[in-house]
Design an enzyme around this catalytic site. Structure first.
Site, PDB file in Angstrom:
ATOM      1  N   SER A 410     -18.850 -40.689  -9.023  1.00  0.00           N
ATOM      2  CA  SER A 410     -17.846 -40.728  -7.970  1.00  0.00           C
ATOM      3  C   SER A 410     -17.740 -39.404  -7.212  1.00  0.00           C
ATOM      4  CB  SER A 410     -16.490 -41.138  -8.549  1.00  0.00           C
ATOM      5  OG  SER A 410     -16.223 -40.451  -9.737  1.00  0.00           O
ATOM      6  N   HIS A 431     -21.279 -46.448  -5.712  1.00  0.00           N
ATOM      7  CA  HIS A 431     -19.986 -46.017  -6.229  1.00  0.00           C
ATOM      8  C   HIS A 431     -18.992 -47.169  -6.183  1.00  0.00           C
ATOM      9  CE1 HIS A 431     -16.160 -43.418  -5.748  1.00  0.00           C
ATOM     10  NE2 HIS A 431     -16.330 -43.808  -6.988  1.00  0.00           N
ATOM     11  N   GLU A 443     -19.224 -47.737  -2.273  1.00  0.00           N
ATOM     12  CA  GLU A 443     -19.854 -46.762  -1.382  1.00  0.00           C
ATOM     13  C   GLU A 443     -21.334 -46.725  -1.749  1.00  0.00           C
ATOM     14  OE1 GLU A 443     -16.887 -43.173  -0.193  1.00  0.00           O
ATOM     15  OE2 GLU A 443     -17.269 -43.353  -2.330  1.00  0.00           O
ATOM     16  N   ASN A 481     -13.425 -40.166  -2.095  1.00  0.00           N
ATOM     17  CA  ASN A 481     -12.872 -39.179  -3.021  1.00  0.00           C
ATOM     18  C   ASN A 481     -12.830 -37.779  -2.430  1.00  0.00           C
ATOM     19  OD1 ASN A 481     -12.168 -40.940  -4.986  1.00  0.00           O
ATOM     20  ND2 ASN A 481     -13.990 -40.637  -6.249  1.00  0.00           N
TER      21      ASN A 481
END
Ligand code: COA
Length: 698
Positions: A410, A431, A443, A481
Site C-alpha cells: 500500500s 493495491h 489501484e 494513501n
C-alpha cells in the site's frame, strides 16, 4: 464533441399495419435530443398514417432506452423535452406498445410507462434510478408509476432507485407481459395480440390512484433519518405525493421539482461520480491484450490476502493460497471460509456454490512451489520492503514464464520490488482495499518497466472481480494513501489546537463522509499508524509539526476497536463513547507545547481537512502519479468513503475554485508554513481561472 453519426437515431418501418419504431442510438440508446426528436416524429407519422393500426417502440442492439442522456443534464433543455414526447405517446389515438429488453431505466422506462402496454423480454431490468444521479423521474415517472402500482410501491422503487427484474415487474404490475424472442419479432407478435384483443391496452395517465398519506409519511420519516443530507429523494417523494390530482398538475409539479434537482450541486456530483466510474478505464494501455488468467496465487492469508482470495473465488477463479506455516495457513483458510459464509448470509452466494468453491477451487498450501502454474500471483505479506523483495526473488525462480507478479503493497516502491526479479515487465502493483472482498477499489500501480499487457491484465482482473481499477504511478502511498498521509495530519493539528475528536468526527460525517477520521483510525487499529510513524521518524523534516497524541494513546496499549479502547471506548454491545483519558492526554500535550486551545467551528474543520486533501491531490496530479483529476476522485469515492454526492475531492475543489483554495492555504500558512504550501498547479489554475474538470477532457 461533434456528432458525426450519420445513421438515424430512430428507424421507422411499416409491416402489415404495424408501425415499428426502433431506437438506434448506441451504445445504450439514451434518449438524447436526436432520439426525442425522431421518436416524436415517428409517433406522429404513425398516428397520421391511415394504414397503421398499432405502434410498437423497441430498442435496436443490446437494450431498450437505458435512460435519458446524462450528458445533457445541466445544459439548457432542448425541445422536444422527454415529458412532451411521452405525453404525445400516451395521447396517441392508436395503441402504442413498448417492447423492453436489456435495461429500461429512468427516462427509458418513462417512455415505456407512457405507452399503452409494456412487454418485456426475459432478463430485462426496469427501474427509475434517477435519485442515484441526484434527480427524480422527470418525464412522468412519479405520476405514472403510482397509477400502475400504487403510491407505496412507487415510492419504494423511486426512492431506492433499484433495478427490478422482469418477473418482479410483472408481479407488481409495472409491465403487462413477458415474451420471448427478438425485440422486432415480439413487437410484431404483440401488435397482433392487441389487434386480436388478447393484449389489453390503456393510458396509464387515465388510471385512478388512491391516496396513501401513511406511505408518504413513512417514507419521508425514513429518508429524514437515513438520507437527510440528500436532496433529490425528498423531492421525489414530494412529486409522487402530487399524483392523486389531475395528471397535468402532477406533471407540472414533477417538472418544477426535477428542475430544482438539475440545478442542485448534488446532481453534478453524482453524475460526475457515474462518469468517474467509467472514465478510469481509459488508460494508455487500453489497447493491449490482457493475459488470460484462470488460476491465481495469493501469498499471505491475513486480512488482505484472505479478502483477495475470497474476491477471486467469488469471481470464478481457482485460487492457491500460500502461507509460511501450517498455523497461519489454517487461519487464512478459516478466514476465507468465514468470508464465504458471510456471502451466503448476505444472499450473494448459495450454499451449494460455497461448498463447491471450497472443495474444488481453493487450494491452501505452505509450499510456494505450488504457484509454478499460476497465471497471476498476488503477494499480500507483511508490509516491509526487504520481506517483499526477498519473496519476489523467490517467485522469479518459481513462477512460469509470462505469469503476472503483483504486489498488494500500500506504500512501497514497486520498482524496487520489480528489480528483485529478472522480469520487471511482469511486475505490477495491485493495491486492494480492506476488506478486499467488499471494497470496490484497486489501484493498479504501474512501474517503470511494467508491460502494457500486464497493466491491461490488472484492469481486466478488476473488471472480473467487479471492482474499479484506477491507474497509479509509483510513489510513497500511490494516489490514495499518499494523499491520506498528508490530510490526516490536518486533523491532528486541529485536535492539538483546540478541536476534539468527538467534534471533528461529526463535522466530517456531517459533510458526508461515511466515518470520521478518528473512528476510522480506531477501526483500522492505531498500532498500524504508530508503526508507520516510527518507520518514517528518521525521514521526518525538522520543520514538520509533530503531534504525539496518537503515540501516547498507543503507549497505553489502546489500539482502537480491537482492544476496546482508542480515541473512543467501545463497551461490549454498547455505543462508543469518547475516551476520557484521551482528553487528559490532549490537555497534557497542549500544555507541554504551550498551546492555548481555541474554538473551531465545524465549517472550519471541514475547510481545513478538504483543503489539505485537495492540495496533496494537486501535487499527485502534477507529479503524474494520477493521470487525471477524475482518477483521484474515483480513488476517494470507491476506496475512502468520500461522499458520492460531492463527486470526489477534485470535483468538490472545482465548486470552490482555485482562487479560494489558494487564499485559504495562504491564510493557514501564516500558522504553519511548512504544512500549508500552495501547490504550483493550484497557483497556476488560480491565475488562469481554470478548473480540474478542464484537465479531464481530451
Ligand atoms: N447517458 C449517456 N451516456 C450513458 C448513459 C446515459 N444514460 N448510460 C450509459 N452511458 C454511456 C457510459 O458512460 C459508457 O460510455 P463510455 O463507453 O464512453 O464510457 C457507455 O454508455 C456504456 O455504458 P456502461 O455503463 O459502460 O455499460 P454497461 O453495459 O456496463 O451498462 C447501463 C449499461 C445502461 C446499465 C449503465 O450504463 C447504466 O446504468 N446507465 C445509467 C442508466 C440510468 O441511470 N438511467 C437513468 C437516467 S435518467
Amino acid at each position: 464533441m461533434m456528432n458525426i453519426r450519420s445513421a438515424p437515431a430512430v428507424r421507422y418501418e411499416m409491416v402489415d399495419g404495424t408501425a415499428l419504431i426502433a431506437i438506434d442510438n448506441p451504445p445504450v440508446n439514451a434518449s438524447s435530443h436526436d432520439v426525442r426528436t425522431a421518436l416524436l416524429e415517428a409517433v406522429r407519422q404513425a398516428e397520421a398514417d391511415e394504414a397503421v393500426d398499432a405502434i410498437a417502440i423497441f430498442g435496436a442492439g443490446r437494450t431498450f432506452i437505458a435512460g435519458a442522456d446524462i450528458r445533457e443534464f445541466g445544459k439548457p433543455p432542448k425541445d422536444p423535452i422527454l415529458p412532451d414526447v411521452n405525453n404525445a405517446i400516451e395521447a396517441c389515438a392508436k395503441p402504442v406498445i413498448a417492447i423492453l429488453h436489456g435495461t429500461a431505466l429512468g427516462g427509458g422506462f418513462e417512455v415505456a410507462l407512457a405507452a399503452h402496454a409494456r412487454i418485456a423480454l426475459p432478463g430485462t431490468q426496469v427501474g427509475l434510478p434517477e435519485v442515484t444521479l441526484g434527480v427524480l423521474p422527470g418525464a412522468g415517472g412519479t405520476q405514472r408509476a403510482p397509477r400502475l402500482i400504487g403510491i407505496a410501491k412507487a415510492l419504494e422503487i423511486i426512492t431506492e432507485g433499484r433495478r427490478i427484474g422482469a418477473e418482479e415487474a410483472l408481479e407488481m404490475g409495472l409491465i403487462d407481459r413477458i415474451a420471448e424472442g427478438e425485440p422486432r419479432d415480439v413487437a410484431l407478435e404483440m401488435a397482433e395480440e392487441v389487434r386480436q384483443g388478447n393484449l389489453g391496452t390503456r393510458r396509464t395517465g387515465e388510471l385512478q390512484v388512491s391516496p396513501d398519506d401513511a406511505a408518504i409519511a413513512d417514507v419521508s420519516e425514513r429518508l429524514k433519518a437515513k438520507q437527510a443530507h440528500l436532496f433529490s429523494p425528498h423531492k421525489a417523494v414530494e412529486a409522487v405525493a402530487g399524483c392523486t390530482g389531475p395528471l397535468a398538475e402532477g406533471l407540472a409539479q414533477e417538472r418544477a421539482l426535477f428542475r430544482q434537482c438539475i440545478e442542485s450541486p448534488q446532481r453534478a456530483g453524482l453524475i460526475h461520480a457515474f462518469f468517474a466510474e467509467r472514465a478510469v478505464a481509459k488508460i494508455p494501455e487500453a489497447g493491449a491484450t490482457p493475459r488470460p488468467v484462470a488460476g491465481a496465487g495469493v501469498i499471505g492469508g491475513g486480512t488482505m490476502g484472505s479478502g483477495i482470495a475470497t474476491a477471486m473465488l467469488l469471481a470464478g477463479l481457482n485460487v492457491t493460497l500460500v502461507e509460511r506455516d501450517e498455523e497461519a495457513l489454517a487461519r487464512g483458510r478459516a478466514s476465507v471460509e468465514g468470508n464465504l459464509a458471510q456471502a451466503v448470509k448476505r444472499g450473494k452466494l448459495d450454499e451449494a456454490k460455497r461448498a463447491a468453491i471450497l472443495a474444488e477451487r481453493l487450494k491452501a498450501t505452505t509450499d510456494l512451489g505450488a504457484l509454478a502454474e499460476a497465471d497471476l500471483i498476488v503477494e499480500a505479506v507483511f508490509e516491509d520492503l526487504e520481506v517483499k523483495t526477498e519473496l519476489f526473488a523467490r517467485l522469479d525462480a518459481i513462477a512460469r514464464e509470462g505469469a503476472v507478479l503483483a504486489t498488494n503493497t500500500s506504500y512501497l516502491d514497486v520498482d524496487r520490488i520489480a528489480a528483485a526479479t529478472s522480469r520487471p515487465q511482469d511486475v505490477v502493483g495491485l493495491h486492494f482495499f480492506s476488506p478486499a472482498h467488499v471494497m470496490k477499489l484497486i489501484e493498479v500501480v504501474v512501474g517503470d518497466k511494467t508491460a502494457a499487457e500486464v497493466v491491461a491484465t490488472g484492469f481486466a482482473l478488476a473488471k472480473r472481480l467487479r471492482k474499479i481499477a484506477v491507474r497509479a504511478g509509483v510513489c510513497d502511498g500511490f494516489i490514495g494513501n499518499r494523499i491520506l498521509a498528508h490530510y490526516r495530519k490536518s486533523v491532528d493539528y486541529l485536535m492539538m489546537d483546540g478541536a476534539t475528536p468527538q467534534q471533528i468526527d461529526p463535522a466530517l460525517t456531517g459533510f458526508g463522509f461515511a466515518m470520521g477520521p478518528f473512528a476510522v483510525s480506531d477501526l483500522a487499529g492505531l498500532d498500524i499508524g504508530w508503526a508507520t510513524r516510527k518507520r518514517h521518524a528518521a525521514m521526518r523534516p525538522a520543520e514538520e509539526r509533530y503531534i504525539p497524541i496518537a503515540d501516547r494513546i498507543c503507549e497505553e496499549g489502546w489500539f482502537g476497536r480491537k482492544t476496546g479502547k482508542g480515541f473512543y471506548v467501545y463497551p461490549q454491545g454498547g455505543k462508543p463513547e469518547p475516551n476520557p483519558e484521551v482528553a487528559r492526554i490532549i490537555d497534557e500535550e497542549r500544555a507541554k507545547a504551550g498551546i492555548l486551545p481555541r474554538n473551531f467551528e465545524d465549517d472550519e474543520i471541514v475547510d481545513r481537512y478538504m483543503t489539505a486533501m485537495i492540495a496533496e491531490a494537486a501535487r499527485v496530479l502534477e507529479d503524474g502519479i494520477a493521470q487525471r483529476p477524475i482518477d483521484i476522485d474515483a480513488v476517494f469515492l470507491f476506496g475512502y468513503g468520500f461522499p458520492r454526492f460531492r463527486g470526489g475531492p477534485l470535483h468538490y475543489a472545482d465548486t470552490l475554485g482555485a482562487k479560494e483554495l489558494v487564499a485559504r492555504i495562504e491564510r493557514y500558512a501564516e500558522e504553519d508554513a511548512h504544512y500549508w504550501q500552495v501547490p504550483p498547479l493550484l497557483a497556476r489554475m488560480a491565475r488562469e481561472g481554470t478548473r480540474f474538470a478542464d484537465m479531464n477532457e481530451g
